[in-house]
Write a protein that holds these residues in place. Structure first.
Motif, PDB file in Angstrom:
ATOM      1  N   GLY A  52       0.811  -1.212   0.000  1.00  0.00           N
ATOM      2  CA  GLY A  52       0.000   0.000   0.000  1.00  0.00           C
ATOM      3  C   GLY A  52       0.842   1.260   0.000  1.00  0.00           C
ATOM      4  O   GLY A  52       0.308   2.365   0.005  1.00  0.00           O
ATOM      5  N   ALA A  53       2.172   1.110  -0.015  1.00  0.00           N
ATOM      6  CA  ALA A  53       3.052   2.278  -0.061  1.00  0.00           C
ATOM      7  C   ALA A  53       3.303   2.748  -1.485  1.00  0.00           C
ATOM      8  O   ALA A  53       3.741   3.871  -1.697  1.00  0.00           O
ATOM      9  N   LEU A  54       3.043   1.887  -2.472  1.00  0.00           N
ATOM     10  CA  LEU A  54       3.279   2.236  -3.869  1.00  0.00           C
ATOM     11  C   LEU A  54       1.996   2.481  -4.638  1.00  0.00           C
ATOM     12  O   LEU A  54       2.024   2.855  -5.803  1.00  0.00           O
ATOM     13  N   GLY A  55       0.873   2.241  -4.017  1.00  0.00           N
ATOM     14  CA  GLY A  55      -0.416   2.366  -4.682  1.00  0.00           C
ATOM     15  C   GLY A  55      -1.451   1.586  -3.892  1.00  0.00           C
ATOM     16  O   GLY A  55      -1.151   1.045  -2.822  1.00  0.00           O
ATOM     17  N   PRO A  56      -2.688   1.496  -4.384  1.00  0.00           N
ATOM     18  CA  PRO A  56      -3.725   0.756  -3.660  1.00  0.00           C
ATOM     19  C   PRO A  56      -3.294  -0.678  -3.391  1.00  0.00           C
ATOM     20  O   PRO A  56      -2.589  -1.300  -4.192  1.00  0.00           O
ATOM     21  N   VAL A  57      -3.712  -1.201  -2.236  1.00  0.00           N
ATOM     22  CA  VAL A  57      -3.384  -2.576  -1.861  1.00  0.00           C
ATOM     23  C   VAL A  57      -3.964  -3.541  -2.892  1.00  0.00           C
ATOM     24  O   VAL A  57      -5.111  -3.428  -3.298  1.00  0.00           O
ATOM     25  N   GLU A  58      -3.149  -4.506  -3.324  1.00  0.00           N
ATOM     26  CA  GLU A  58      -3.590  -5.495  -4.296  1.00  0.00           C
ATOM     27  C   GLU A  58      -3.300  -6.889  -3.771  1.00  0.00           C
ATOM     28  O   GLU A  58      -2.279  -7.130  -3.127  1.00  0.00           O
ATOM     29  N   ALA A  59      -4.221  -7.830  -4.043  1.00  0.00           N
ATOM     30  CA  ALA A  59      -4.023  -9.227  -3.668  1.00  0.00           C
ATOM     31  C   ALA A  59      -3.185  -9.915  -4.737  1.00  0.00           C
ATOM     32  O   ALA A  59      -3.442  -9.778  -5.930  1.00  0.00           O
ATOM     33  N   VAL A  60      -2.173 -10.655  -4.297  1.00  0.00           N
ATOM     34  CA  VAL A  60      -1.304 -11.400  -5.211  1.00  0.00           C
ATOM     35  C   VAL A  60      -1.398 -12.877  -4.853  1.00  0.00           C
ATOM     36  O   VAL A  60      -1.104 -13.266  -3.716  1.00  0.00           O
ATOM     37  N   ARG A  61      -1.807 -13.690  -5.802  1.00  0.00           N
ATOM     38  CA  ARG A  61      -1.948 -15.130  -5.579  1.00  0.00           C
ATOM     39  C   ARG A  61      -0.682 -15.833  -6.062  1.00  0.00           C
ATOM     40  O   ARG A  61      -0.310 -15.721  -7.230  1.00  0.00           O
ATOM     41  N   ILE A  62      -0.030 -16.575  -5.151  1.00  0.00           N
ATOM     42  CA  ILE A  62       1.175 -17.330  -5.484  1.00  0.00           C
ATOM     43  C   ILE A  62       0.784 -18.800  -5.584  1.00  0.00           C
ATOM     44  O   ILE A  62       0.260 -19.387  -4.624  1.00  0.00           O
ATOM     45  N   ASP A  63       1.016 -19.405  -6.741  1.00  0.00           N
ATOM     46  CA  ASP A  63       0.502 -20.763  -6.954  1.00  0.00           C
ATOM     47  C   ASP A  63       1.387 -21.818  -6.294  1.00  0.00           C
ATOM     48  O   ASP A  63       2.520 -21.572  -5.877  1.00  0.00           O
ATOM     49  N   ARG A  64       0.844 -23.028  -6.224  1.00  0.00           N
ATOM     50  CA  ARG A  64       1.497 -24.125  -5.519  1.00  0.00           C
ATOM     51  C   ARG A  64       2.787 -24.550  -6.226  1.00  0.00           C
ATOM     52  O   ARG A  64       3.778 -24.907  -5.571  1.00  0.00           O
ATOM     53  N   ALA A  65       2.776 -24.509  -7.546  1.00  0.00           N
ATOM     54  CA  ALA A  65       3.984 -24.882  -8.277  1.00  0.00           C
ATOM     55  C   ALA A  65       5.127 -23.914  -7.967  1.00  0.00           C
ATOM     56  O   ALA A  65       6.285 -24.322  -7.816  1.00  0.00           O
ATOM     57  N   SER A  66       4.810 -22.606  -7.863  1.00  0.00           N
ATOM     58  CA  SER A  66       5.847 -21.611  -7.555  1.00  0.00           C
ATOM     59  C   SER A  66       6.409 -21.818  -6.158  1.00  0.00           C
ATOM     60  O   SER A  66       7.619 -21.694  -5.932  1.00  0.00           O
ATOM     61  N   ILE A  67       5.529 -22.151  -5.202  1.00  0.00           N
ATOM     62  CA  ILE A  67       5.991 -22.410  -3.836  1.00  0.00           C
ATOM     63  C   ILE A  67       6.892 -23.638  -3.808  1.00  0.00           C
ATOM     64  O   ILE A  67       7.952 -23.649  -3.156  1.00  0.00           O
ATOM     65  N   THR A  68       6.492 -24.695  -4.522  1.00  0.00           N
ATOM     66  CA  THR A  68       7.308 -25.910  -4.550  1.00  0.00           C
ATOM     67  C   THR A  68       8.655 -25.637  -5.199  1.00  0.00           C
ATOM     68  O   THR A  68       9.701 -26.106  -4.738  1.00  0.00           O
ATOM     69  N   ARG A  69       8.644 -24.887  -6.285  1.00  0.00           N
ATOM     70  CA  ARG A  69       9.894 -24.545  -6.957  1.00  0.00           C
ATOM     71  C   ARG A  69      10.799 -23.723  -6.053  1.00  0.00           C
ATOM     72  O   ARG A  69      12.020 -23.944  -5.989  1.00  0.00           O
ATOM     73  N   LEU A  70      10.196 -22.793  -5.315  1.00  0.00           N
ATOM     74  CA  LEU A  70      10.970 -21.880  -4.482  1.00  0.00           C
ATOM     75  C   LEU A  70      11.464 -22.547  -3.207  1.00  0.00           C
ATOM     76  O   LEU A  70      12.618 -22.392  -2.809  1.00  0.00           O
ATOM     77  N   ALA A  71      10.575 -23.304  -2.549  1.00  0.00           N
ATOM     78  CA  ALA A  71      10.891 -23.850  -1.227  1.00  0.00           C
ATOM     79  C   ALA A  71      11.394 -25.287  -1.267  1.00  0.00           C
ATOM     80  O   ALA A  71      11.937 -25.779  -0.275  1.00  0.00           O
ATOM     81  N   GLY A  72      11.206 -25.981  -2.393  1.00  0.00           N
ATOM     82  CA  GLY A  72      11.589 -27.383  -2.468  1.00  0.00           C
ATOM     83  C   GLY A  72      13.070 -27.584  -2.727  1.00  0.00           C
ATOM     84  O   GLY A  72      13.850 -26.635  -2.863  1.00  0.00           O
ATOM     85  N   PRO A  73      13.480 -28.863  -2.815  1.00  0.00           N
ATOM     86  CA  PRO A  73      14.890 -29.177  -3.096  1.00  0.00           C
ATOM     87  C   PRO A  73      15.353 -28.520  -4.393  1.00  0.00           C
ATOM     88  O   PRO A  73      14.651 -28.536  -5.397  1.00  0.00           O
ATOM     89  N   GLY A  74      16.534 -27.943  -4.363  1.00  0.00           N
ATOM     90  CA  GLY A  74      17.058 -27.255  -5.529  1.00  0.00           C
ATOM     91  C   GLY A  74      16.503 -25.860  -5.700  1.00  0.00           C
ATOM     92  O   GLY A  74      16.779 -25.197  -6.700  1.00  0.00           O
ATOM     93  N   GLY A  75      15.729 -25.399  -4.720  1.00  0.00           N
ATOM     94  CA  GLY A  75      15.131 -24.077  -4.809  1.00  0.00           C
ATOM     95  C   GLY A  75      15.964 -23.018  -4.124  1.00  0.00           C
ATOM     96  O   GLY A  75      17.179 -22.925  -4.316  1.00  0.00           O
ATOM     97  N   LEU A  76      15.312 -22.223  -3.280  1.00  0.00           N
ATOM     98  CA  LEU A  76      15.966 -21.060  -2.697  1.00  0.00           C
ATOM     99  C   LEU A  76      17.031 -21.429  -1.670  1.00  0.00           C
ATOM    100  O   LEU A  76      18.115 -20.848  -1.629  1.00  0.00           O
TER     101      LEU A  76
END
Length: 532
Positions: free
Chosen positions: A159-183
């Motif tokens: 809300g500091a850059l403009g109106p608050v917006e909802a951002v949906r992060i999908d399950r594949a992105s979470i698995t890619r980011l948090a799973g083995p070989g990810g972040l």
């Protein structure tokens, strides 16, 4: 193929890790005596999912979760994911107007939480179903079938850059980011649970260690300052932790050795302070600092780079957009702040500009000159995140401009710092310091008082001036009313430790004694070593 190329479904990956590590510790609470194994955690999550199912939660829904950092919070997140739904954390510090808007934008129909948090937000829930963590649990139904592209969590822009917006992060992105070989680097076993659940980093802090068979180490409810983080990392032997840019700057400046035992620090969510990163890497030779961007975007985070040595850290390019300013390590659109300010019925014109010390300054032209400018700060605090609320204010007949037509920032800073109406009004509301906040002595030191009230007050005043970058305050002004922030508070503590090494002043003391009079009185009354 690796998880980065073809991620398995999120819940299937979590269950596989739980089966492999059934008797290992999955979560360790702030009270280290309270732990849950993978078997216990996933059994509890399955039972909790039954209560959510009875409340009408199905695949594709969004469930608001409000709970303190704890094993119960992790149970709640897993229960939501098991049903194929997405969780959305409620930030307890978010202005109520923004929190209500966030629930609406996310399409939340069910709220899951613990008792105290549910009570605190009760007025926001309206007709939504409310489920207490641990209540109504029963026999778990089958795991929901869900697409990898379905949402796993819903986060919101600040809300500091403009109106608050909802951002949906999908399950594949979470698995890619948090799973083995990810972040996280391979072999990371103990990850700090440090962020608020509404922050995008929480998904990594909770799910990455569980996907890897590691342990979620819950940070206590204490303030997230360099000293408490240093103790936590050392006591829990933390391997990895997420540090928002502002906290990383504080640690780099005041406790660069805090991460000596850690292997990886992940940062982002604002301009990364490069010199702080260099200091951390010099103090912790085995540390890697990973910088990410886009954690609150639909595609998930993108790794900008890994730094293992101070020489790896390059200076960032200058910000091209002059409308974006950095306030306490967060980016703020000052024109958007001015637009929101202009919606107040008594504001005819407004300008928002950066001021020395990393602060924002607001100049307003009022329809009623007698209107209290302090009320405008409260107006913005109900509509914007804290970093977007200006700390300096001045009422003017017209916004001063240079010969080129731009806002005359130098003139506004002079006007605001010469007579800050918010600070003056706040001082008038408070009146004299309350009795019992410390002795008001200005004479020679007592025989049994090696510090002396006069000396202590001079030292506290000098510490404030060094931290704030100005001396426009009195002995009874409150620190946060004269431009102080939690970052400035760390500088005050550092100055007091340098000038009064025997005083043993902690962060809690600075919050409890927010004026020069009360803090110096406390220092004298406590005596050497803080009375210990």
């Amino acid at each position: 193929m690796s998880a980065l190329n073809a991620p398995a479904e999120l819940w299937a990956s979590l269950e596989a890790a739980a089966r492999t590590n059934a008797d290992a510790v999955a979560v360790r609470d702030a009270d280290t005596a309270r732990t849950m194994t993978y078997r216990e955690l996933f059994t509890a999550a399955a039972a909790q999912s039954a209560a959510l199912s009875a409340a009408g939660v199905t695949s594709g829904d969004v469930v608001a979760v409000t709970a303190r950092r704890s094993p119960r919070e992790v149970i709640a997140v897993l229960a939501v994911l098991r049903l194929g739904a997405a969780y959305s954390g409620i930030d307890p510090d978010l202005p109520r107007v923004l929190a209500a808007d966030a629930l609406d934008r996310a399409g939340v129909r069910v709220v899951l939480g613990d008792g105290p948090r549910l009570a605190a937000f009760a007025e926001l829930f309206g007709p939504r179903r409310v489920v207490r963590i641990g209540d109504g649990i029963g026999e778990a139904g089958p795991v929901a079938a869900v697409s990898p592209h379905a949402a796993a969590c819903v986060v919101f822009t600040s809300g500091a850059l403009g109106p608050v917006e909802a951002v949906r992060i999908d399950r594949a992105s979470i698995t890619r980011l948090a799973g083995p070989g990810g972040l996280l680097h391979l072999g990371i076993a103990r990850v700090a649970r440090l962020s608020g659940l509404a922050e995008p980093a929480a998904a990594v802090e909770i799910l990455a260690p569980l996907l890897a068979g590691g342990t979620v180490e819950v940070f206590p409810g204490a303030p997230r300052d360099p000293e408490t983080v240093a103790r936590f990392v050392a006591q829990r032997r933390i391997n990895a932790l997420w540090l928002p840019a502002g906290l990383l700057r504080q640690i780099g400046e005041f406790r660069p050795d805090a991460l000596r035992s850690a292997r990886q620090a992940i940062t982002g969510g604002g301009p990364v302070p490069r010199e702080a990163v260099r200091r951390l890497l010099r103090a912790a030779p085995g540390l890697c600092v990973t910088t990410v961007a886009g954690l609150d975007e639909p595609g998930g985070a993108v790794v900008i780079g890994h730094a293992h040595h101070a020489d790896d850290v390059a200076d960032p390019p200058p910000v091209a957009d002059a409308d974006r300013v950095v306030v306490h390590d967060r980016v703020v659109h000052r024109s958007y702040v001015a637009v929101v300010l202009g919606t107040h019925p008594l504001v005819r014109d407004a300008a928002v500009t950066p001021a020395p010390g990393g602060r924002l300054l607001a100049a307003v032209v009022l329809a009623e000159p007698a209107f209290a400018v302090a009320a405008l700060r409260e107006f913005l605090a109900e509509r914007l995140p804290p970093e977007a609320v200006p700390e300096l204010w001045v009422a003017v007949d017209a916004v001063p401009r240079t010969v080129t037509g731009s806002v005359d920032t130098e003139r506004l800073v002079d006007l605001a710092t010469a007579a800050d109406p918010v600070r003056r009004l706040a001082r008038g509301r408070r009146g004299p310091a309350p009795a019992g906040t410390g002795p008001d002595r200005t004479g020679e030191p007592d025989a049994g008082d090696p510090l002396g009230a006069e000396h202590a007050e001079r030292v506290v005043r000098a510490a404030w001036q060094k931290a704030l970058g100005h001396d426009d305050f009195g002995r009874d002004d409150e620190f946060f009313d004269v431009g102080g922030t939690s970052v400035h508070l760390l500088e005050v503590r550092a100055q007091l430790r340098l000038r009064l090494p025997s005083a043993r002043v902690g962060i809690d003391d600075l919050y409890a004694h927010p004026t020069i009079a009360s803090l110096s009185g406390h220092i004298v009354a406590a005596g050497p070593d803080g009375g210990r």
